[in-house]
Design a protein around this motif. Structure first.
Motif, PDB file in Angstrom:
ATOM      1  N   TYR A 139     -12.163 -45.063  -6.614  1.00 45.65           N
ATOM      2  CA  TYR A 139     -11.311 -45.183  -5.424  1.00 45.65           C
ATOM      3  C   TYR A 139     -11.808 -44.196  -4.372  1.00 45.65           C
ATOM      4  O   TYR A 139     -12.640 -43.321  -4.648  1.00 45.65           O
ATOM      5  N   ALA A 140     -11.311 -44.340  -3.154  1.00 43.24           N
ATOM      6  CA  ALA A 140     -11.817 -43.551  -2.029  1.00 43.24           C
ATOM      7  C   ALA A 140     -11.382 -42.089  -2.127  1.00 43.24           C
ATOM      8  O   ALA A 140     -10.261 -41.780  -2.555  1.00 43.24           O
ATOM      9  N   LEU A 141     -12.275 -41.206  -1.724  1.00 39.50           N
ATOM     10  CA  LEU A 141     -11.955 -39.783  -1.646  1.00 39.50           C
ATOM     11  C   LEU A 141     -10.939 -39.560  -0.533  1.00 39.50           C
ATOM     12  O   LEU A 141     -11.122 -40.011   0.600  1.00 39.50           O
ATOM     13  N   ARG A 142      -9.870 -38.856  -0.854  1.00 40.94           N
ATOM     14  CA  ARG A 142      -8.809 -38.586   0.115  1.00 40.94           C
ATOM     15  C   ARG A 142      -8.007 -37.387  -0.372  1.00 40.94           C
ATOM     16  O   ARG A 142      -8.099 -37.006  -1.549  1.00 40.94           O
ATOM     17  N   PRO A 143      -7.214 -36.777   0.495  1.00 39.91           N
ATOM     18  CA  PRO A 143      -6.324 -35.715   0.024  1.00 39.91           C
ATOM     19  C   PRO A 143      -5.412 -36.277  -1.065  1.00 39.91           C
ATOM     20  O   PRO A 143      -4.849 -37.364  -0.903  1.00 39.91           O
ATOM     21  N   PRO A 144      -5.269 -35.592  -2.185  1.00 40.33           N
ATOM     22  CA  PRO A 144      -4.510 -36.147  -3.315  1.00 40.33           C
ATOM     23  C   PRO A 144      -3.054 -36.423  -2.971  1.00 40.33           C
ATOM     24  O   PRO A 144      -2.407 -35.655  -2.258  1.00 40.33           O
ATOM     25  N   THR A 145      -2.560 -37.540  -3.515  1.00 38.09           N
ATOM     26  CA  THR A 145      -1.167 -37.937  -3.300  1.00 38.09           C
ATOM     27  C   THR A 145      -0.369 -37.941  -4.600  1.00 38.09           C
ATOM     28  O   THR A 145       0.818 -38.266  -4.588  1.00 38.09           O
ATOM     29  N   ASN A 146      -1.013 -37.621  -5.721  1.00 39.12           N
ATOM     30  CA  ASN A 146      -0.312 -37.509  -6.999  1.00 39.12           C
ATOM     31  C   ASN A 146      -1.120 -36.584  -7.906  1.00 39.12           C
ATOM     32  O   ASN A 146      -2.218 -36.143  -7.555  1.00 39.12           O
ATOM     33  N   TRP A 147      -0.578 -36.290  -9.081  1.00 35.88           N
ATOM     34  CA  TRP A 147      -1.223 -35.327  -9.974  1.00 35.88           C
ATOM     35  C   TRP A 147      -2.593 -35.796 -10.454  1.00 35.88           C
ATOM     36  O   TRP A 147      -3.522 -35.001 -10.546  1.00 35.88           O
ATOM     37  N   GLN A 148      -2.724 -37.086 -10.773  1.00 35.66           N
ATOM     38  CA  GLN A 148      -4.009 -37.565 -11.269  1.00 35.66           C
ATOM     39  C   GLN A 148      -5.080 -37.436 -10.197  1.00 35.66           C
ATOM     40  O   GLN A 148      -6.215 -37.022 -10.477  1.00 35.66           O
ATOM     41  N   GLU A 149      -4.734 -37.777  -8.965  1.00 30.99           N
ATOM     42  CA  GLU A 149      -5.701 -37.626  -7.877  1.00 30.99           C
ATOM     43  C   GLU A 149      -6.056 -36.160  -7.665  1.00 30.99           C
ATOM     44  O   GLU A 149      -7.213 -35.825  -7.370  1.00 30.99           O
ATOM     45  N   LEU A 150      -5.081 -35.273  -7.822  1.00 30.55           N
ATOM     46  CA  LEU A 150      -5.361 -33.848  -7.681  1.00 30.55           C
ATOM     47  C   LEU A 150      -6.335 -33.386  -8.763  1.00 30.55           C
ATOM     48  O   LEU A 150      -7.278 -32.632  -8.488  1.00 30.55           O
ATOM     49  N   LYS A 151      -6.127 -33.848  -9.993  1.00 33.75           N
ATOM     50  CA  LYS A 151      -7.059 -33.500 -11.072  1.00 33.75           C
ATOM     51  C   LYS A 151      -8.459 -34.042 -10.784  1.00 33.75           C
ATOM     52  O   LYS A 151      -9.464 -33.351 -10.996  1.00 33.75           O
ATOM     53  N   ASP A 152      -8.538 -35.286 -10.299  1.00 35.08           N
ATOM     54  CA  ASP A 152      -9.844 -35.885 -10.002  1.00 35.08           C
ATOM     55  C   ASP A 152     -10.568 -35.107  -8.907  1.00 35.08           C
ATOM     56  O   ASP A 152     -11.765 -34.799  -9.029  1.00 35.08           O
TER      57      ASP A 152
END
Length: 440
Positions: A171-184
């Motif tokens: 998925y596209a790189l972006r400011p994280p919007t949830n915990w999983q995105e923050l970990k990624d």
């Protein structure tokens, strides 16, 4: 008429009425000479700077002498407690942390009449509920605040980084919007930049310093993001620190540590340390209180290609509001109330000193300015349903200092698992609140 113009006009009318009230009903202190208002504030704080800024115009308009008494943060709290034990009338107004209301509200003057419908429409709901007890309002908001995400735009906007992130995570790189995105995001940007086998940049950070409230604040809002509807106790007074949201928040922090996605000095870090590491290019993202952003905008970090990016917290945050209050024992109540109204009307003085404000209209107006680029993210965080106040407990400071901080540190240092530490914390809090209950 736009909302900001409408609110501004309504506030002007309110302040005018307060001026008329002073002229018609002079304070008792005026009988011996010029009326005087003494304000207790934290020395060097935004409240102190805002008072200094408005002092000349307020004194000229109301013919009232404004005296500013200062003390350190804990010194202000101690003086407030002294006024509770033995009211002296030494202070007419004070700028207080929302956490102090349970300690002092019985010696405060209700201010319901100052919160007109127009004023209420210009505030976030938690600002009103945080100062309301038994249906009465005891403080007028001075500023609102919360932790928001800060990230390096030079990394997030780089085409090569974007392509590599998509290949790895789909998925596209972006400011994280949830915990999983923050970990990624944290895993993606944690790197050895010079090939010496040591990590030079971390994807994110963690606040574990026990001498600062940021560690507990961060832990609490993670619990809210995991589903907690209140902090530490629920609406019935039951202690919920050992419930699933707190377990999930604790394990999330442990996961970041175990994956080595945060600096190894995390036990020494709070918002100020996060800011300094971000300035030095050692963090790709971090969460800091919004009032730190003006300083970041003036730093070398802002000079990197793309500058500094900001985004809302991933699911709400703990608000850090302060209020102006009037003491019931004040001998200059009319003038004191006029000052509180005047400061609310001139909330831009706080924004100048601190980079945040209480009134939505002030935040929205400044969000269009370069120095207010962080304010849309702050507004969205404050609007989030996951943003709500800590409980109004008289012994909250004791709970935080003697239970929550040690418990969190025990968990972060892996001395106990969350499943072991949180039930013990529940029982310790119960003892403090005189509501001891047996463990199941």
């Amino acid at each position: 008429m736009g909302r900001r113009a409408y609110v501004k006009g309504a506030l002007a009318v309110l302040v005018g009425l307060m001026a008329f009230a002073i002229s018609q009903y002079p304070d008792r202190s005026a009988e011996a000479g010029e009326a005087k208002v003494t304000v207790l504030v934290e020395g060097g704080s935004p409240a102190f700077k805002a008072l200094q800024k408005v002092k000349p115009d307020f004194e000229k308009k109301y013919k009232v002498k404004l005296e500013i008494a200062t003390a350190p943060y804990m010194g202000v709290r101690d003086k407030l407690i002294s006024e509770v034990v033995s009211p002296t009338g030494a202070y007419d107004v004070a700028a207080i942390d929302v956490l102090w209301f349970p300690l002092v509200r019985n010696v405060l003057e209700p201010l319901d009449d100052l919160a007109t419908p127009e004023v209420r429409a210009d505030l976030f709901p938690h600002l009103l509920s945080g100062a309301t007890f038994d249906g009465r309002l005891y403080g007028m908001p001075l500023w609102d605040n919360a932790e928001i995400l800060v990230y390096r735009k030079d990394l997030f906007d780089d085409a090569a980084e974007q392509a590599a992130f998509r290949r790895r995570y789909g998925y596209a790189l972006r400011p994280p919007t949830n915990w999983q995105e923050l970990k990624d995001v944290a895993a993606f940007f944690t790197r050895d930049l010079d090939g010496d086998g040591k990590t030079d940049m971390f994807g994110t950070s963690l606040e574990g310093f026990g001498g600062h409230g940021d560690a507990v604040t961060n832990w609490l809002y993670l619990a809210a993001q995991a589903g907690a509807k209140s902090y530490v106790t629920d609406g019935r007074g039951e202690i919920v620190i050992d419930s699933q949201p707190y377990l999930k928040a604790s394990h999330f922090l442990i996961d970041l540590i175990d994956a080595k996605l945060v600096p190894p000095t995390y036990m020494e870090m709070a918002s100020p340390q996060n800011v300094e590491l971000f300035k030095a290019g050692k963090l790709a993202t971090t969460y800091v209180w919004a009032h730190f952003l003006p300083d970041l905008y003036r730093s070398a970090a802002a000079g990197r290609a793309g500058g500094i990016g900001v985004a809302p917290n991933v699911g709400g945050a703990v608000p850090g509001a302060w209020y102006n209050v009037v003491f019931r024992a004040s001998k200059s109540k009319s003038a004191a109330r006029a000052l509180v109204s005047y400061l609310f009307e001139h909330d831009d003085a706080v924004a100048d000193a601190f980079g945040v404000a209480a009134r939505r209209s002030v935040l929205e107006a400044r969000a269009t300015m370069p120095e207010g680029a962080h304010l849309p993210a702050l507004i969205r965080t404050l609007e989030d349903r996951g943003t709500f106040d800590r409980p109004a407990l008289r012994r909250w400071s004791e709970i935080e200092e003697s239970v929550l901080i040690p418990t969190l540190q025990t968990i972060l240092l892996r001395e106990k698992t969350p499943e072991e530490a949180l039930p013990q914390a529940r029982d310790e809090i119960a003892l403090i609140l005189n509501r001891q209950r047996a463990r199941p």
